[in-house]
Design an enzyme around this catalytic site. Structure first.
Site, mmCIF file in Angstrom:
data_model
loop_
_atom_site.group_PDB
_atom_site.id
_atom_site.type_symbol
_atom_site.label_atom_id
_atom_site.label_comp_id
_atom_site.label_asym_id
_atom_site.label_seq_id
_atom_site.Cartn_x
_atom_site.Cartn_y
_atom_site.Cartn_z
ATOM 1 N N ALA A 73 -40.797 17.469 -10.075
ATOM 2 C CA ALA A 73 -42.220 17.460 -9.727
ATOM 3 C C ALA A 73 -42.530 18.602 -8.778
ATOM 4 O O ALA A 73 -41.666 19.043 -8.003
ATOM 5 C CB ALA A 73 -42.617 16.132 -9.086
ATOM 6 N N GLU A 107 -36.261 12.339 -20.984
ATOM 7 C CA GLU A 107 -37.383 11.667 -21.627
ATOM 8 C C GLU A 107 -38.654 12.139 -20.943
ATOM 9 O O GLU A 107 -38.665 12.314 -19.734
ATOM 10 C CB GLU A 107 -37.297 10.151 -21.434
ATOM 11 N N TYR A 119 -40.128 22.350 -20.479
ATOM 12 C CA TYR A 119 -38.802 22.081 -21.037
ATOM 13 C C TYR A 119 -38.534 22.952 -22.265
ATOM 14 O O TYR A 119 -37.430 23.475 -22.433
ATOM 15 C CB TYR A 119 -38.669 20.598 -21.401
#
Ligand SMILES: CC(C)(COP(=O)(O)OP(=O)(O)OC[C@H]1O[C@@H](n2cnc3c(N)ncnc32)[C@H](O)[C@@H]1OP(=O)(O)O)[C@@H](O)C(=O)NCCC(=O)NCCS
Length: 156
Positions: A73, A107, A119
């Protein structure tokens, strides 16, 4: 933006990390969850620090022959300036050194376009889906995987 340093997370970062976690995730980790990972020798936790303040963090943990990206984050006001990428690159560099060739999995909420793009930029590819995996709000999880780095390959 001021200089950004990526370094290992320390116990005295936990308060700031948790404050950030609450702002960044609908179902935030507790301080205990971060402390558990900090004390786990198979986990790697890094923080991004700017002007003495934690503005981002990442946590991965290796279980057998797979490393799981558990949490990442960045402070909302510091996003889209490369901090998430710096954190991910730092962890990938460390894994390349400590566990060459290791596969990474994660995930991510289907609706989380920012994280999915991040990602993909670092070589993760979607491999599956878990229906209604997340609550508040309900969402599917997209499973992503990144094969180990062949030596010398750039990350993108
Ligand atoms: C996902 C997150 C960590 C990205 O951090 P960031 O510092 O903004 O990421 P970066 O600036 O390094 O961006 C790297 C790449 O990610 C992608 N990206 C990041 N934010 C994006 C957005 N809002 N929309 C589309 N792509 C985005 C882009 O490909 C970007 O590269 P580019 O700027 O060259 O186009 C941040 O948005 C965040 O904290 N989100 C809330 C927490 C979260 O969802 N964590 C992931 C849980 S699985």
């Amino acid at each position: 933006m001021e200089e950004i340093i990526i370094r290992k997370m320390r116990p005295d970062d936990l308060e700031q990390v948790h404050d950030l976690e609450v702002v960044c995730h609908p179902t935030p980790w507790s301080v205990t969850s971060f402390r558990f990972e900090l004390e786990n020798r198979d986990a790697i936790l890094k923080v991004a620090v700017s002007e003495g303040r934690v503005i981002g963090y990442v946590c991965v943990r290796t279980i057998l022959d797979v490393t799981h990206l558990l949490n990442i984050a960045v402070l909302p006001g510091a996003r889209r300036e490369g901090v998430g990428g710096m954190l991910l690159r730092n962890v990938l560099d460390e894994l390349k050194r400590l566990k060459p060739g290791i596969c990474l999995t994660l995930e991510v909420r289907e609706a989380n376009a920012a994280a999915r793009r991040l990602y993909e930029k670092f070589g993760f590819r979607a491999t599956g889906r878990r229906k209604r995996y997340y609550q508040e709000p309900e969402d599917d999880a997209i499973l992503m995987e990144r094969r180990g780095d062949p030596p010398g390959r750039p990350y993108g």
